[in-house]
Design an enzyme around this catalytic site. Structure first.
Site, PDB file in Angstrom:
ATOM      1  N   LYS A 115      -7.704 -26.276  48.462  1.00  0.00           N
ATOM      2  CA  LYS A 115      -7.368 -25.197  49.388  1.00  0.00           C
ATOM      3  C   LYS A 115      -6.018 -24.563  49.084  1.00  0.00           C
ATOM      4  O   LYS A 115      -5.799 -23.385  49.384  1.00  0.00           O
ATOM      5  CB  LYS A 115      -7.399 -25.711  50.836  1.00  0.00           C
ATOM      6  N   GLU A 274     -14.905 -17.543  53.850  1.00  0.00           N
ATOM      7  CA  GLU A 274     -14.669 -17.628  55.288  1.00  0.00           C
ATOM      8  C   GLU A 274     -13.344 -16.971  55.657  1.00  0.00           C
ATOM      9  O   GLU A 274     -12.342 -17.112  54.957  1.00  0.00           O
ATOM     10  CB  GLU A 274     -14.691 -19.090  55.742  1.00  0.00           C
ATOM     11  N   GLU A 287     -11.074 -20.023  53.540  1.00  0.00           N
ATOM     12  CA  GLU A 287     -11.491 -20.857  52.421  1.00  0.00           C
ATOM     13  C   GLU A 287     -12.769 -20.284  51.823  1.00  0.00           C
ATOM     14  O   GLU A 287     -13.413 -19.418  52.418  1.00  0.00           O
ATOM     15  CB  GLU A 287     -11.737 -22.302  52.870  1.00  0.00           C
ATOM     16  N   PHE A 347     -18.119 -36.078  73.926  1.00  0.00           N
ATOM     17  CA  PHE A 347     -18.866 -35.753  72.707  1.00  0.00           C
ATOM     18  C   PHE A 347     -18.851 -36.902  71.689  1.00  0.00           C
ATOM     19  O   PHE A 347     -18.943 -36.670  70.487  1.00  0.00           O
ATOM     20  CB  PHE A 347     -18.321 -34.484  72.045  1.00  0.00           C
TER      21      PHE A 347
END
Length: 668
Positions: A115, A274, A287, A347
């Protein structure tokens, strides 16, 4: 390309096999110990065992994968997404062994997979980039210094990251230690690369990505955009295509920058660039994913182009058969990611056997991509995704309508899942009006998710369903060998529906195939072909179709509709009156001991016997399904025993930390 090995598992392996078989290509599955009975194994023409359950010993083990390729005689490999799909060394290994890698070149993967380097290349190619520090962070002290210069909030991100993993938002220096440690650990465990970098966190952005497709002959096209702003912890939850936020002018600019970046690294195959987009429509490079995306079906639905087929054709050296002017975006598509997780418990991932699995009724505009089946298991070793539910229609409103119907009909039992949460999102006013950002979930569910707030219509639907189901059960209990023992009128017409401990008097009279229900000076006619025992209740109320989920309880039912789960029961008026004398749980009793809500590996233990602790204090870090979960104390108190051992696995329900609550100590 005659034989294709899919170096992946689950849903995406099944998806790739469908296209390969359509193209006349023989398929080979690989599987670990945990996946020996998985769906993708049964769908393949051949299947080869590659090792124990942990991904590092199977799906991430390049030597074992290479051995499987040679053993099977495969001449090509498709990596899917995740695992080794963006691993340049794996791509090079395939090339050295004359195996056709269905994806981009190792050089492109390497450049975009890092990245830090990707941001530098993007900047040189004229792509807008986010302000930040483009370099690897050595330690926490350096991270604090950089963050103070950039200004909070900032994001710590894995240099080799992707898929929403290895990302933490830090809003103050006090949050840095845990965030920096967890990001490095997730980066190392998921990508075998602990390097991290820092960039400025842009408030309330949208997440929009451009699908790029290129061949090996220098031809590039963009296949529209996807809006992926509905996220939780940087993991996408609902995606759609196209985006309601873009106009043609902005789309053209994003296309141009995306192709410029792809050309800068000599890219071929499918890839996704993106961006994050602020409220003023300024967009910044985030990215480039050098692989097939999880959310690729929505692009396929609006373009009519099979992306897996295109990947295979490009890998075979074929030229693209169409140009940019030939790409037409038709209609609107949505994707809901069905996860094995419990929204009501923060979650946390849910593992175990799937007792019931019934997909939505097959219809035009509905697509389900899955890798599980009834009786199968959700393992602690891999991602928590059960399936991807997609809908496609002429416009956004109708695509949402189809998604609502499909979610209502999706029956999953035996594990927790997020279907109610998805229903709540797509029925919210903000989502319906496309007023969304990556902060949507944090803003709409600040205190977590405990079910959607019922509207008047939804309350009536649940009330009528409760009457029909309960009356059907009562009729059955009044019959012998199919013969009703008493006249219908002996059942009475006055009843009380109890919903979440509140009583609602109703009058009920039988009609053909159903009942007329009078409630608060309103009349409702309900009919259904429901069979007693079925977990899906479909009915017609005043001429409108509805679907609800049923869970059977002792003396009551849990009915779920549009994201709300309601406990209901039917009583005679006298019995309903007496229920007020029954003891009810307050629901506020706190569990003192820290109990594992999921199975996983203990990464860190942050307390010892004798420690005084406070409510909300981190006590144990547990890794499950490739994510770190920080377990917090539910009470103020004192640690009296530590059963959690770093490096060991635990099962759901295990007591990790024994705690004496402050309330007990004070009483003594």
């Amino acid at each position: 390309m005659k034989k294709l090995l899919i170096a992946n598992r689950g849903e995406i392996a099944c998806r790739i096999m469908r296209t390969a078989k359509k193209m006349g290509i023989t398929t080979v599955a690989v599987y670990s110990e945990a996946d020996k009975s998985s769906l993708h194994v049964g769908l393949a023409d051949d299947a080869i065992y590659i090792g124990p359950s942990p991904a590092t010993q199977s799906y991430l083990n390049q030597k074992r994968l290479l051995d499987a390729i040679k053993l099977s005689g495969a001449d090509a490999v498709h990596p899917g997404y995740g695992f080794l799909s963006e691993n340049a060394e794996f791509s090079e290994l395939m090339e050295k062994n004359n195996i056709n890698f269905v994806g981009p070149s190792a050089d492109s993967v390497r450049k975009m997979g890092d990245k830090i380097q990707a941001k530098k290349i993007a900047q040189s190619a004229g792509v807008n980039v986010i302000p930040g520090y483009i370099g690897a962070i050595r330690n926490e002290k350096e991270a604090l210094n950089i963050a103070s210069k950039i200004g909070y909030p900032i994001m710590i991100k894995a240099a080799a990251g992707g898929g929403g993993k290895g990302i933490r938002i830090v809003r103050s220096k006090e949050e840095m230690q845990q965030a920096f440690s967890s990001t490095r650990n997730e980066a190392k465990n998921n990508f075998s690369d602990a390097r991290t970098f820092i960039e400025k966190f842009i408030e309330n952005p949208r997440h929009i990505e451009i699908q790029v497709l290129a061949d090996k002959h220098g031809h590039y096209v963009c296949l529209g955009e996807r809006e992926c702003s509905i996220q939780r912890h940087h993991q996408k939850v609902i995606e759609e295509a196209p985006s309601a936020f873009l106009d043609e002018k902005m789309r053209k600019k994003m296309y141009d920058q995306s192709i410029a970046l792809a050309k800068a690294v000599d890219y071929f195959s499918v890839g996704t660039v993106e961006y994050i987009v602020d409220k003023n429509r300024n967009f910044y490079f985030l990215e480039m994913n050098t692989r097939l995306q999880v959310e690729h079906p929505v692009t396929e639905l609006i373009t009519g182009i099979d992306l897996v087929e295109q990947m295979i054709r490009v890998a075979r050296g074929e030229k693209l058969s169409f140009k940019q002017k030939d790409v037409v975006l038709s209609g609107w598509a949505l994707e809901s990611r069905i996860y094995a997780e419990d929204p009501a418990c923060g979650f946390l991932p849910s593992t175990g056997r799937i007792a019931t699995y019934k997909e939505p009724i097959s219809s035009a505009g509905v697509r389900v991509d899955t890798g599980i089946y009834e009786g199968g298991e959700v393992s602690m070793f891999y991602d928590a995704m059960i399936s991807k539910l997609c809908t496609h229609a002429t416009n956004r409103d109708y695509a949402i309508h189809l998604m609502n119907e499909a979610l209502e009909q999706y029956v999953i039992r035996g594990i927790s899942h997020n279907i109610s949460f998805l229903q709540a999102i797509i029925n919210s006013k903000r989502f319906l009006s496309a007023d969304i950002s990556t902060n949507f979930i944090d803003e709409e569910y600040k205190d977590g998710f405990a079910g959607a707030v019922l509207s008047d219509e939804e309350s009536v639907v649940i009330l009528c369903a409760a009457v029909y189901i309960s009356m059907t059960d009562i009729k059955r209990s009044m019959s012998i060998n199919g013969q009703v023992r008493f006249a219908s009128k002996s059942m009475g017409t006055r009843w009380v529906v109890q919903m979440n401990n509140r009583n609602y008097p109703v009058a009920v009279r039988g009609i053909d195939d159903g009942y007329k229900i009078s409630f608060e000076n309103r009349r409702f006619y309900i009919t259904s072909r429901w069979l007693l025992g079925s977990k899906l209740f479909q009915c017609v109320i005043n001429g409108k179709d509805y679907s609800l989920q049923i869970e059977y309880l002792h003396g009551a039912l849990n009915l779920t509709y549009r994201g709300s789960k309601v406990k209901v029961a039917l009583f005679t008026p006298r019995a309903g009156e007496l229920t007020k004398y029954m003891k009810k749980s307050s629901g506020n009793e706190a569990q003192s001991d820290l109990v594992a809500n999921i199975s996983g590996m203990i990464v860190d233990v942050k307390c010892k016997a004798g420690d005084n602790i406070i409510k909300g204090q981190p006590l144990v870090v547990l890794e499950a399904m490739k994510m770190e979960n920080v377990l917090l104390s539910q009470v103020d108190g004192k640690v009296i025993g530590v059963n959690a051992v770093k490096g060991q696995t635990c099962s759901s329900g295990d007591i990790l930390i024994e705690i004496e609550s402050a309330d007990n100590i004070n009483r003594l």
